[in-house]
Design a protein around this motif. Structure first.
Motif, PDB file in Angstrom:
ATOM      1  N   SER A  53      42.023  23.963  39.032  1.00  9.15           N
ATOM      2  CA  SER A  53      40.928  24.875  39.380  1.00  9.15           C
ATOM      3  C   SER A  53      39.591  24.149  39.478  1.00  9.15           C
ATOM      4  N   GLN A  54      39.454  23.025  38.782  1.00  8.18           N
ATOM      5  CA  GLN A  54      38.215  22.255  38.843  1.00  8.18           C
ATOM      6  C   GLN A  54      37.984  21.655  40.233  1.00  8.18           C
ATOM      7  N   PHE A  55      39.068  21.477  40.989  1.00 10.97           N
ATOM      8  CA  PHE A  55      38.967  20.785  42.272  1.00 10.97           C
ATOM      9  C   PHE A  55      39.180  21.706  43.474  1.00 10.97           C
ATOM     10  N   THR A  56      39.245  22.991  43.252  1.00 12.86           N
ATOM     11  CA  THR A  56      39.503  23.937  44.337  1.00 12.86           C
ATOM     12  C   THR A  56      38.450  23.842  45.436  1.00 12.86           C
ATOM     13  N   GLU A  57      37.208  23.806  45.041  1.00 11.19           N
ATOM     14  CA  GLU A  57      36.122  23.764  46.025  1.00 11.19           C
ATOM     15  C   GLU A  57      36.182  22.481  46.863  1.00 11.19           C
ATOM     16  N   GLN A  58      36.358  21.347  46.203  1.00 12.90           N
ATOM     17  CA  GLN A  58      36.439  20.075  46.933  1.00 12.90           C
ATOM     18  C   GLN A  58      37.650  20.046  47.858  1.00 12.90           C
ATOM     19  N   GLU A  59      38.783  20.585  47.394  1.00 13.02           N
ATOM     20  CA  GLU A  59      39.990  20.605  48.228  1.00 13.02           C
ATOM     21  C   GLU A  59      39.801  21.505  49.450  1.00 13.02           C
ATOM     22  N   ASP A  60      39.090  22.605  49.273  1.00 21.54           N
ATOM     23  CA  ASP A  60      38.798  23.480  50.416  1.00 21.54           C
ATOM     24  C   ASP A  60      37.933  22.759  51.449  1.00 21.54           C
ATOM     25  N   LEU A  61      36.952  22.007  50.974  1.00 18.70           N
ATOM     26  CA  LEU A  61      36.106  21.233  51.888  1.00 18.70           C
ATOM     27  C   LEU A  61      36.931  20.180  52.638  1.00 18.70           C
ATOM     28  N   LEU A  62      37.866  19.565  51.923  1.00 21.76           N
ATOM     29  CA  LEU A  62      38.719  18.560  52.571  1.00 21.76           C
ATOM     30  C   LEU A  62      39.646  19.200  53.608  1.00 21.76           C
ATOM     31  N   LYS A  63      40.121  20.404  53.332  1.00 22.50           N
ATOM     32  CA  LYS A  63      40.952  21.110  54.319  1.00 22.50           C
ATOM     33  C   LYS A  63      40.155  21.402  55.586  1.00 22.50           C
ATOM     34  N   GLU A  64      38.905  21.821  55.391  1.00 23.01           N
ATOM     35  CA  GLU A  64      38.033  22.079  56.547  1.00 23.01           C
ATOM     36  C   GLU A  64      37.802  20.796  57.338  1.00 23.01           C
ATOM     37  N   MET A  65      37.589  19.714  56.622  1.00 16.86           N
ATOM     38  CA  MET A  65      37.390  18.432  57.284  1.00 16.86           C
ATOM     39  C   MET A  65      38.651  18.039  58.067  1.00 16.86           C
ATOM     40  N   GLY A  66      39.813  18.306  57.492  1.00 16.74           N
ATOM     41  CA  GLY A  66      41.083  18.027  58.176  1.00 16.74           C
ATOM     42  C   GLY A  66      41.221  18.842  59.449  1.00 16.74           C
ATOM     43  N   LYS A  67      40.787  20.110  59.393  1.00 18.04           N
ATOM     44  CA  LYS A  67      40.823  20.965  60.586  1.00 18.04           C
ATOM     45  C   LYS A  67      39.885  20.430  61.669  1.00 18.04           C
ATOM     46  N   GLU A  68      38.701  19.956  61.245  1.00 14.29           N
ATOM     47  CA  GLU A  68      37.751  19.379  62.196  1.00 14.29           C
ATOM     48  C   GLU A  68      38.357  18.152  62.889  1.00 14.29           C
ATOM     49  N   VAL A  69      39.003  17.297  62.105  1.00 14.92           N
ATOM     50  CA  VAL A  69      39.630  16.101  62.671  1.00 14.92           C
ATOM     51  C   VAL A  69      40.708  16.503  63.669  1.00 14.92           C
ATOM     52  N   THR A  70      41.519  17.484  63.319  1.00 18.56           N
ATOM     53  CA  THR A  70      42.582  17.956  64.217  1.00 18.56           C
ATOM     54  C   THR A  70      41.982  18.507  65.515  1.00 18.56           C
ATOM     55  N   THR A  71      40.912  19.281  65.386  1.00 14.03           N
ATOM     56  CA  THR A  71      40.247  19.840  66.569  1.00 14.03           C
ATOM     57  C   THR A  71      39.702  18.726  67.461  1.00 14.03           C
ATOM     58  N   LEU A  72      39.077  17.733  66.843  1.00 15.55           N
ATOM     59  CA  LEU A  72      38.534  16.613  67.611  1.00 15.55           C
ATOM     60  C   LEU A  72      39.641  15.802  68.291  1.00 15.55           C
ATOM     61  N   LEU A  73      40.758  15.627  67.594  1.00  8.29           N
ATOM     62  CA  LEU A  73      41.892  14.903  68.192  1.00  8.29           C
ATOM     63  C   LEU A  73      42.444  15.660  69.396  1.00  8.29           C
ATOM     64  N   GLU A  74      42.543  16.966  69.271  1.00  5.56           N
ATOM     65  CA  GLU A  74      43.026  17.783  70.389  1.00  5.56           C
ATOM     66  C   GLU A  74      42.073  17.678  71.578  1.00  5.56           C
ATOM     67  N   LYS A  75      40.772  17.691  71.285  1.00  8.34           N
ATOM     68  CA  LYS A  75      39.766  17.552  72.343  1.00  8.34           C
ATOM     69  C   LYS A  75      39.895  16.184  73.012  1.00  8.34           C
ATOM     70  N   LEU A  76      40.105  15.156  72.187  1.00  6.56           N
ATOM     71  CA  LEU A  76      40.250  13.807  72.716  1.00  6.56           C
ATOM     72  C   LEU A  76      41.454  13.722  73.648  1.00  6.56           C
ATOM     73  N   LYS A  77      42.571  14.294  73.230  1.00 11.35           N
ATOM     74  CA  LYS A  77      43.784  14.271  74.062  1.00 11.35           C
ATOM     75  C   LYS A  77      43.583  15.053  75.361  1.00 11.35           C
ATOM     76  N   LYS A  78      42.976  16.218  75.222  1.00  8.85           N
ATOM     77  CA  LYS A  78      42.839  17.124  76.362  1.00  8.85           C
ATOM     78  C   LYS A  78      41.808  16.621  77.382  1.00  8.85           C
TER      79      LYS A  78
END
Length: 172
Positions: A53-78
């Motif tokens: 529970s101490q790391f929930t907030e940081q893990e959520d931020l990392l998930k968002e960052m992962g989504k951003e990377v995925t979105t950017l990769l899709e844009k790069l491919k497309k």
């Protein structure tokens, strides 16, 4: 003198008989995984929940960052064919930087969780030892070994769950 020799012979014979009978008796042996026993106990589970529970907030931020990377990769491919070389390079650089930050963040959280888990295990080790003593007394074990010290073991010898039960019982 003969009496002393007779008493000595009887004593030695008795001692040999005792050693032989105890050698014939089977030793009751158990094997345990201390870390698993501790972390699966009720107090261990509570500790792990607190750590997570101490790391929930940081893990959520990392998930968002992962989504951003995925979105950017899709844009790069497309859009690769539509981009200039400079735009491609800038986007690729942005993806690389975000991936590095993401990886670094994940590693840091894992390191901190591992450190805190090790501290939790150390703090609960005395309870683990108490549970072993209680198990030895109640179930008449002659020897309980840590799993990492054993080259081979059959599942029947694993007393980890029993130790966890004893830890839980000691808590109540």
């Amino acid at each position: 003198m003969r009496l002393n020799q007779s008493i000595l012979a009887i004593s030695v014979t008795f001692w040999i008989a005792m050693v032989a009978s105890s050698a014939n008796a089977e030793a009751k042996i158990g094997v345990s995984n201390p870390q698993r026993a501790i972390l699966q106990s009720e107090i261990g589970k509570q500790g792990v929940q607190q750590i997570n529970s101490q790391f929930t907030e940081q893990e959520d931020l990392l998930k968002e960052m992962g989504k951003e990377v995925t979105t950017l990769l899709e844009k790069l491919k497309k859009d690769t064919e539509l981009m200039s070389e400079q735009e491609f390079g800038e986007l690729y650089q942005e993806i690389s930087v975000k991936r590095a930050r993401l990886s670094q963040g994940v590693q840091e959280i894992q390191r901190l969780k591992t450190e805190q888990s090790q501290r939790l295990i150390q703090s609960l080790s005395p309870r683990y030892e108490e549970a072993i003593e209680a198990l030895v007394l109640s179930d008449k074990y002659d020897l309980i070994l840590p799993q990492e010290s054993v080259h081979y073991r059959h599942e029947l010898y694993d007393v980890t769950a029993k130790i966890t039960e004893k830890m839980n019982a000691l808590e109540k």
